[in-house]
Structures are given as C-alpha cells and as structure tokens.
Design a protein around this motif. Structure first.
Motif, PDB file in Angstrom:
ATOM      1  N   VAL A  47       0.916  -1.186   0.083  1.00 16.92           N
ATOM      2  CA  VAL A  47      -0.005   0.067   0.075  1.00 16.92           C
ATOM      3  C   VAL A  47       0.828   1.384   0.057  1.00 16.92           C
ATOM      4  O   VAL A  47       1.758   1.178   0.823  1.00 16.92           O
ATOM      5  N   ILE A  48       0.708   2.275  -0.879  1.00 20.94           N
ATOM      6  CA  ILE A  48       1.106   3.420  -0.579  1.00 20.94           C
ATOM      7  C   ILE A  48       0.270   4.394  -0.583  1.00 20.94           C
ATOM      8  O   ILE A  48      -0.827   4.692  -1.430  1.00 20.94           O
ATOM      9  N   VAL A  49       0.324   5.325   0.591  1.00 18.63           N
ATOM     10  CA  VAL A  49      -0.573   6.647   0.970  1.00 18.63           C
ATOM     11  C   VAL A  49       0.071   7.732   0.425  1.00 18.63           C
ATOM     12  O   VAL A  49       1.157   7.994   1.012  1.00 18.63           O
ATOM     13  N   CYS A  50      -0.699   8.330  -0.507  1.00 17.17           N
ATOM     14  CA  CYS A  50       0.020   9.740  -0.788  1.00 17.17           C
ATOM     15  C   CYS A  50      -0.793  10.892  -0.102  1.00 17.17           C
ATOM     16  O   CYS A  50      -1.966  11.301  -0.277  1.00 17.17           O
ATOM     17  N   THR A  51       0.104  11.412   0.686  1.00 13.65           N
ATOM     18  CA  THR A  51      -0.500  12.420   1.741  1.00 13.65           C
ATOM     19  C   THR A  51       0.151  13.851   1.072  1.00 13.65           C
ATOM     20  O   THR A  51       0.943  13.911   0.649  1.00 13.65           O
ATOM     21  N   GLY A  52      -0.771  14.924   1.708  1.00 12.05           N
ATOM     22  CA  GLY A  52      -0.100  16.299   1.591  1.00 12.05           C
ATOM     23  C   GLY A  52      -1.325  17.339   1.576  1.00 12.05           C
ATOM     24  O   GLY A  52      -2.557  16.684   1.425  1.00 12.05           O
ATOM     25  N   SER A  53      -0.806  18.494   1.685  1.00 14.26           N
ATOM     26  CA  SER A  53      -1.990  19.491   1.474  1.00 14.26           C
ATOM     27  C   SER A  53      -2.761  19.619   0.172  1.00 14.26           C
ATOM     28  O   SER A  53      -2.158  19.119  -0.679  1.00 14.26           O
ATOM     29  N   GLY A  54      -3.671  20.545   0.077  1.00 13.18           N
ATOM     30  CA  GLY A  54      -4.251  20.818  -1.236  1.00 13.18           C
ATOM     31  C   GLY A  54      -3.289  21.648  -2.160  1.00 13.18           C
ATOM     32  O   GLY A  54      -2.715  22.454  -1.629  1.00 13.18           O
ATOM     33  N   GLY A  55      -3.688  21.176  -3.375  1.00 12.72           N
ATOM     34  CA  GLY A  55      -2.903  22.199  -4.419  1.00 12.72           C
ATOM     35  C   GLY A  55      -1.485  21.681  -4.664  1.00 12.72           C
ATOM     36  O   GLY A  55      -0.569  22.541  -5.384  1.00 12.72           O
ATOM     37  N   VAL A  56      -0.932  20.655  -4.189  1.00 10.59           N
ATOM     38  CA  VAL A  56       0.470  20.247  -4.540  1.00 10.59           C
ATOM     39  C   VAL A  56       0.636  19.132  -5.655  1.00 10.59           C
ATOM     40  O   VAL A  56       1.741  18.757  -5.958  1.00 10.59           O
ATOM     41  N   GLY A  57      -0.517  18.741  -6.376  1.00 16.37           N
ATOM     42  CA  GLY A  57      -0.537  17.709  -7.202  1.00 16.37           C
ATOM     43  C   GLY A  57      -0.487  16.096  -6.839  1.00 16.37           C
ATOM     44  O   GLY A  57       0.145  15.349  -7.541  1.00 16.37           O
ATOM     45  N   LYS A  58      -1.267  15.981  -5.624  1.00 18.01           N
ATOM     46  CA  LYS A  58      -1.249  14.594  -4.981  1.00 18.01           C
ATOM     47  C   LYS A  58      -1.869  13.902  -6.149  1.00 18.01           C
ATOM     48  O   LYS A  58      -1.456  12.542  -6.231  1.00 18.01           O
ATOM     49  N   THR A  59      -3.157  14.003  -6.705  1.00 23.78           N
ATOM     50  CA  THR A  59      -4.013  13.394  -7.383  1.00 23.78           C
ATOM     51  C   THR A  59      -3.178  12.939  -8.822  1.00 23.78           C
ATOM     52  O   THR A  59      -2.902  11.670  -9.026  1.00 23.78           O
ATOM     53  N   THR A  60      -2.254  13.779  -9.197  1.00 23.76           N
ATOM     54  CA  THR A  60      -1.686  13.620 -10.307  1.00 23.76           C
ATOM     55  C   THR A  60      -0.572  12.805 -10.115  1.00 23.76           C
ATOM     56  O   THR A  60      -0.142  11.767 -10.677  1.00 23.76           O
ATOM     57  N   THR A  61       0.309  12.811  -9.036  1.00 24.14           N
ATOM     58  CA  THR A  61       1.251  12.107  -8.535  1.00 24.14           C
ATOM     59  C   THR A  61       0.813  10.754  -8.129  1.00 24.14           C
ATOM     60  O   THR A  61       1.738   9.873  -8.640  1.00 24.14           O
ATOM     61  N   SER A  62      -0.062  10.558  -7.611  1.00 28.36           N
ATOM     62  CA  SER A  62      -0.575   9.323  -7.240  1.00 28.36           C
ATOM     63  C   SER A  62      -0.949   8.514  -8.398  1.00 28.36           C
ATOM     64  O   SER A  62      -0.643   7.299  -8.841  1.00 28.36           O
ATOM     65  N   ALA A  63      -1.424   9.049  -9.643  1.00 28.59           N
ATOM     66  CA  ALA A  63      -1.772   8.369 -10.960  1.00 28.59           C
ATOM     67  C   ALA A  63      -0.781   7.791 -11.595  1.00 28.59           C
ATOM     68  O   ALA A  63      -0.435   6.636 -12.068  1.00 28.59           O
ATOM     69  N   ALA A  64       0.446   8.979 -11.519  1.00 31.25           N
ATOM     70  CA  ALA A  64       1.898   8.545 -12.068  1.00 31.25           C
ATOM     71  C   ALA A  64       2.444   7.640 -11.140  1.00 31.25           C
ATOM     72  O   ALA A  64       3.036   6.655 -12.066  1.00 31.25           O
ATOM     73  N   LEU A  65       2.344   7.568 -10.060  1.00 32.31           N
ATOM     74  CA  LEU A  65       3.021   6.459  -9.495  1.00 32.31           C
ATOM     75  C   LEU A  65       2.319   4.876  -9.741  1.00 32.31           C
ATOM     76  O   LEU A  65       2.993   3.948  -9.839  1.00 32.31           O
ATOM     77  N   GLY A  66       1.235   4.873 -10.068  1.00 28.00           N
ATOM     78  CA  GLY A  66       0.401   3.820 -10.733  1.00 28.00           C
ATOM     79  C   GLY A  66       1.005   3.439 -11.836  1.00 28.00           C
ATOM     80  O   GLY A  66       1.303   2.066 -11.975  1.00 28.00           O
ATOM     81  N   ILE A  67       1.059   4.347 -12.775  1.00 22.72           N
ATOM     82  CA  ILE A  67       1.770   4.033 -14.219  1.00 22.72           C
ATOM     83  C   ILE A  67       3.108   3.473 -13.852  1.00 22.72           C
ATOM     84  O   ILE A  67       3.455   2.324 -14.448  1.00 22.72           O
ATOM     85  N   ALA A  68       3.977   3.908 -12.855  1.00 25.60           N
ATOM     86  CA  ALA A  68       5.416   3.655 -12.598  1.00 25.60           C
ATOM     87  C   ALA A  68       5.238   2.041 -12.057  1.00 25.60           C
ATOM     88  O   ALA A  68       5.971   1.261 -12.791  1.00 25.60           O
ATOM     89  N   ALA A  69       4.293   1.901 -11.144  1.00 24.53           N
ATOM     90  CA  ALA A  69       4.220   0.467 -10.586  1.00 24.53           C
ATOM     91  C   ALA A  69       3.833  -0.595 -11.932  1.00 24.53           C
ATOM     92  O   ALA A  69       4.229  -1.392 -11.853  1.00 24.53           O
TER      93      ALA A  69
END
Lengths: 354, 307
Positions: free
Chosen positions: A10-32
């Motif tokens: 499991v990887i939990v992507c945390t961080g405040s709003g406006g930092v690109g969390k959703t985008t980075t989560s998706a990109a991490l998914g592709i990387a995996a």
C-alpha cells in the motif's frame, strides 16, 4: 522509487491541497504498472480531464485504465463518500430496519458527507477492501485535499469521537453504565440538551438524537473498521509518501507532518516535491551565465534580466534545506499533466529519480 | 434585508469583513496578509484572521499566533480562530451558568458536536465574525477584519451554512440567527469577497465557477485577484534552436499565452466579478516580508495595472 514500489503493498499519498497529489498518485500507478505490478489507484474528486484519462466514470467499480500498454496492469477507482458510506451501512447493519432507520433520518445525508472524518473513513474503508481482496499487488491511495496533511490521520479519531458510546449516551440522555458520578453527568446532560433545544428547537434535537440512536447500532463496526485500517496503515508494508511543493510554508508543514507520522509509528518513505523548478532552468551556474550573456548579446535585455531573476530564484530554492532524507524533486512540466502521455512522462521521471 | 436595517443596531465597533478565498495553492494566505497591509497603509485598523487548528502566519512570520490578536504591524493584529473555541463561546453565551458551561463543554463534547452537526462549526465562525454587528456590547475595535478563509469547497460550505441550517433547523434561536447571518453575508456594506487564482487551466476554471457560486449565494460579485503573473514583454522573439536562451524563451511564450488566456477568461465573467481583475506579480524572493510588501504594492495600484 523502484524499491518503494517493490517493497510495499500500500502507498498512501498525503499532502495538503494544491500540490499535485492526485496527479502524482496516478503517475505512481503507471510507474508501478511499468514494473509489472497489478496496481489500483484510488483517487478522490479527480479533475474531469484526469478522470477521463483514467477511465473513471460514474460507476462504483474499479476500471481498467484505457490505452495502457504496460508489463503489469493499472486500474483506477474514484472514492465517492456518499455512495461508499451507504454501501458500508448496507453491509454492516445487523438488520434491514437498522439501515433503513439511518437512511430515513433527515440529517443522514448531510451528516454522512459533512461528518468530519467521513471522507477519510470511506477512503480507508475502500482501501481495506482493496488491499485485503487479493486482486492487486499494490494499492495507491490518494487522500482528500484538506488544508493540512495531518487531517487525514486524525479523521478516524474524530469519527470515533462522534460514535463514541459515551458521547452518544450523553446526547441520548443515558448515563447508566458510564461509570461516572451519575448525578453530575445527568445535570450536565440536561444543561447541554437544554441549550441545544433552545438553540435549535426540539424537532431538530429529536432528529439529532434519532440519528445517534440509529448510528449507535453501527458504531461498533465503524470503530472496528477504523481499527483494522489503523493496523493496515501502521504495517511496514504500507508506505506513506508526502507530496509537497517548494515554498516555505509547505516545507514547514511537511516537517511538522513528518514529525507526527514518525511519532505515531507510520512509515514515511519518500517526500516528493513537485514543481521544484521549471524544466528550462539550467543545471549549473556556468550554463546560467551563458544563457544570460547570449540573450544580452542578441539584444534581448529585458529577457536577460528576467532570466537572471527567475533562474536565481529557482537556484536559491533548490538549496533550501528541507531535512528530509528521502527527498525527490520533480521539475515543473511545461504543459499541464492531464493526458496519459503526460502522466507517463511524470511516471518516467519518478522511476528515474531514485 | 435592506442594508439600512442594520444601521440602527450597528455598534461603534462594527467593521467590514473581507473574505479571501481561492483554490488551494494559489497564494490565498499571502494575498490575505497583503490585503491587511493594503488596508493598514490606507489608515485602517485591521484584524487578520486565519481559521483552523494550525497557524500559517506563525511559522511564516516567526510569531506565536493565538486566539487573542497579536500585533504584527502598525494597525494590524493577527489572530487564529479555531472552530471548537468559537462554538464553545457561541453555546456558552446561552448557558445560564457560565462555570458549568466550561466544565461541560469540554473538548470531547465540542469535537463531537462540531463533527456531527452540519454547519454548526461554520455558524460558530460566522457568528464570531459578525458579533459586533449583532450585539451592541460586543467590542472589536477595528475597521476591517480580513479573513484568510478556507479554500474553494470548504468556503462555499461556510457561505451556505446559514441557509442550509435554516432549512434543517426550522425553529429555535439558531434559526433566527441563521437568517441574520445570511443577511449579513449578502450585505455589500458589510462583506467583501476576494477570490484569488493563478493563470493556469484548473485554477482559472475553478475560479470562474466559484465567482458565479459566490454571487449566486450572496448576490455580491467577488473581486478577482490573479496571482503569480510574470511581467513579460509584449512580443517575444523566435530564437534559433541552438541559441542558449531558446528553451527559456519558448517556455516564456507558453506562459504568455496561458496568462492572456487566463486573464481573458476572468474578464469574461462580467457581472460575476467586481470591477477589474487585479494582477499580482510573481515575486522572485524567498523572503516572506518582501513578498507581502510587493503584493500589497500591487493591490494598492489596483485593477488596470499590470502585475
């Protein structure tokens, strides 16, 4: 980054709003998926274009991301708090009557979505299901865009507080079995309920009490789910990744968050700083100077000055001490990262970043 | 409700309220602080309020910010209001025995109430903000309160809380209050909305939606502030691909296109925005004071000037 993907379930992507969390989560998914994993990316409230790219529609099921061509497989799902909460109640209510009573309560709809911690609770409930279901090698969870990264971790406690049997009893006027000085509590209860009745009228208080009575039946399950989720989050196979951006406020926040995570025993494995510098900034001072000179020589004084100012600024920011041992900085992409190609580009950068 | 109906009850310490909101990450808090500076320079006494359980301004400015206003500059105090304390104040006001109130309204109960009651937390904050307008005895000796408000979704929840609660809670003292609060939020003599954005696709789209939503909810069109704009020359050269500056200039050209498209979209809001769009510069500094002063300069110059 490869080790991160390899070593965790499991990887939990945390961080405040406006930092690109959703985008980075998706990109991490592709990387995996690129490394051969069967991955699920769970997102909250993705932007429309990103949702389209991932193939997420209005359904509740996980979807296979369209247009992919990776050694592994990438799936995506959106977390819809209202729906998940309803599903949860359906599954956990002992009887049909219990579920119906909750759904029928006038406050239910508002409470189930605005209830502090409900978004986080539904994310964790969904995560638990996906992580223990056996269909995926890796589940990546994107967390709600709250103001502060720590809100996500505190949410289950807040929700537990609402369903805490002592609090419920207080609002329902029950004090027996609480093991407290009964008379004092009874008086307190009377006063608080009296104030609430004055403020809101007796009809509202009755609905409010009814909600708690109905929720009381399901409270043990909510606490159990929170407990299981808590254990999953603490497990060494769960990696926390903090997504941040390179401004002083976010760095401060990141430090505070890291401290809280470590104190609570969670495993913060990586910090990803997005948009750390623009792609055009030259890597070293000599190149920088050459660019400035060239612009001056070709008669573009204003641009030369702007270049000096901006690249100086980004150079200074790059040396801002952050105190994170596992820091990955990502350049600002020239175009918005919304289509699959752009996400794959980000995934490539993440894999190369180490 | 007519604006004049509040004049009679308006205490000497009634003040204006400027809400500063926008998508997360656009620089809302910086613009709120710069707004406070702008008003103070014009001679006003300002209270800058941040909301939530953690301070942004504290670490940024190297100060300890609490519930009581801490002086920052001449004419500016900064305070942080958290929801549980505001709610305790609000309810405590109605409890007969204040001492009992403090004991009963402990954190666990407050947290549960805040968590469970839809809009109650928002109402507590709005109640605290507007107290000088509603009670002659409530003193807050400032000319303006600038609120570093929540980001998009949460801010709309704040604005909608009185109307929402007014429907759920149809009787009782709270119902009356929700109506008064809704009226104040819609009174341009009292409230002003500043919506901050950046010239990028998602923030601009969200800002346009939000401007319409704010005007729809309150009848007041928000003032738009576009932050982090680069002051680029009108025409950018096309450099040969082997020129060392080619990549930089190509990127600046993209930025210029994005900026003018973004500003055009904001201008096109028409009646859904107040006056012209204020353009704020990207300030290439790591010094927060320099940043805030530069932003305040630009705010003072106003709409119509470039970044």
């Amino acid at each position: 980054m490869r080790e991160l993907i390899e070593a965790h379930r499991v990887i939990v992507c945390t961080g405040s709003g406006g930092v690109g969390k959703t985008t980075t989560s998706a990109a991490l998914g592709i990387a995996a998926a690129r490394t051969g994993k069967r991955v699920l990316v769970l997102t909250i409230d993705p932007a429309r274009r990103l949702a389209t790219t991932l193939g997420i529609g209005t359904g509740a099921e996980d979807v296979l991301v369209p247009g992919q061509d990776y050694p592994g497989t990438l799936w995506a799902g959106a977390i819809d708090p209202a729906r998940i909460f309803a599903d949860y109640i359906e599954r956990h209510a002992r009887t049909r009557a219990v579920a119906d009573r909750l759904f029928a309560n006038a406050l239910y709809r508002q409470l189930s979505t605005t209830l502090s911690g409900s978004q986080e609770f539904t994310s964790l409930s969904r995560l638990l299901d996906a992580a223990t279901g056996g269909a995926y090698d890796l589940v990546i969870l994107d967390t709600p865009p709250t103001g502060h990264a720590t809100d996500f971790l505190l949410a289950p406690q807040r929700l537990n507080a609402v369903f805490d049997s002592a609090i419920v009893s207080l609002f329902m006027g029950r004090t027996a079995g609480l093991g407290l000085a009964s008379a004092a509590w009874k008086r307190s209860v009377k006063i608080v309920l009296g104030a609430l009745t004055f403020l809101t009228g007796s009809a509202f208080v009755a609905t409010f009490k009814d909600f708690f009575a109905a929720a009381d039946a399901i409270a043990p399950d909510i606490r159990e789910t929170n407990l299981l989720a808590h254990r999953l989050l603490l497990d060494p196979s769960t990696a926390f990744v903090l997504i941040s951006s390179f401004d002083s406020a976010k760095i401060e926040e990141g430090r505070a968050f890291r401290d809280e995570l470590l104190a609570a025993g969670y495993h913060l494995r990586k910090v990803v700083v997005n948009r750390a510098w623009p792609q055009w900034t030259p890597a070293d001072a000599a190149q920088r100077a050459a660019t400035g000179r060239a612009l001056l020589e070709s008669g573009h004084r204003a641009l030369a000055d702007l270049h000096d100012e901006l690249s100086g600024y980004y150079m200074a920011r790059r040396t801002l001490h952050t105190g994170f041992p596992d820091l990955v900085t990502i350049a600002e992409m020239d175009e918005p990262v919304l289509g699959l190609k752009a996400l794959e580009g980000l995934a490539e950068r993440l894999l190369r970043s180490g | 409700m007519a604006a004049g109906s509040f004049a009679k009850g308006r205490a000497r310490s009634a003040h204006r309220i400027v809400f500063v909101t926008g998508k997360g990450g656009v620089g809302k808090s910086a613009v709120a602080a710069a707004t406070a500076l702008q008003l103070a320079r014009a001679g006003q006494r300002v209270l800058l309020v941040e909301l939530g359980s953690r301070s942004f301004y504290g670490p940024l400015l190297g100060m300890q910010i609490g519930a009581q206003a801490v002086p920052w500059r001449a004419g500016i105090g900064i305070a942080r209001w958290d929801v549980e304390s505001a709610l305790r104040e609000y309810i405590g006001h109605y409890l007969v025995f204040q001492a009992a109130a403090d004991k009963i309204l402990n954190n666990a109960v407050m947290k549960a109430l805040v968590a469970a009651a839809p809009g109650l937390a928002e109402l507590a904050i709005l109640g605290k903000l507007t107290a000088p307008m509603r009670h002659a005895w409530y003193r807050r000796d400032v000319d303006a309160v600038v609120v570093d408000a929540y980001a998009t979704g949460h801010f709309m929840a704040l604005l909608r809380a009185p109307a929402g609660l007014s429907r759920t809670v149809a009787t009782g003292a709270l119902h009356k209050h929700t109506q008064t609060l809704a009226g104040l939020l819609a009174d341009p003599a009292v409230c002003e909305y500043r919506l901050v954005t950046m010239a990028e696709e998602m923030p601009i789209a969200e800002a346009c939606e939000m401007a319409r939503a704010i005007r729809g909810e309150t009848g007041i069109a928000p003032g738009l502030v576009c932050n982090r704009l680069l002051a680029l020359p009108q025409r950018l050269p096309a450099l040969a691909s082997d020129h060392p500056g080619a990549a930089f200039v190509r990127q600046m050209a993209r930025v210029a296109r994005r900026q003018s498209a973004g500003l055009a979209a904001l201008e096109a809001l028409g009646d859904d925005r107040a006056d012209g769009v204020i353009q704020l510069p990207f300030v290439a500094t790591t010094d927060p004071i320099h940043l805030l002063e530069s932003l305040a300069d630009a705010l003072t110059r106003g709409a119509g000037a470039g970044p």
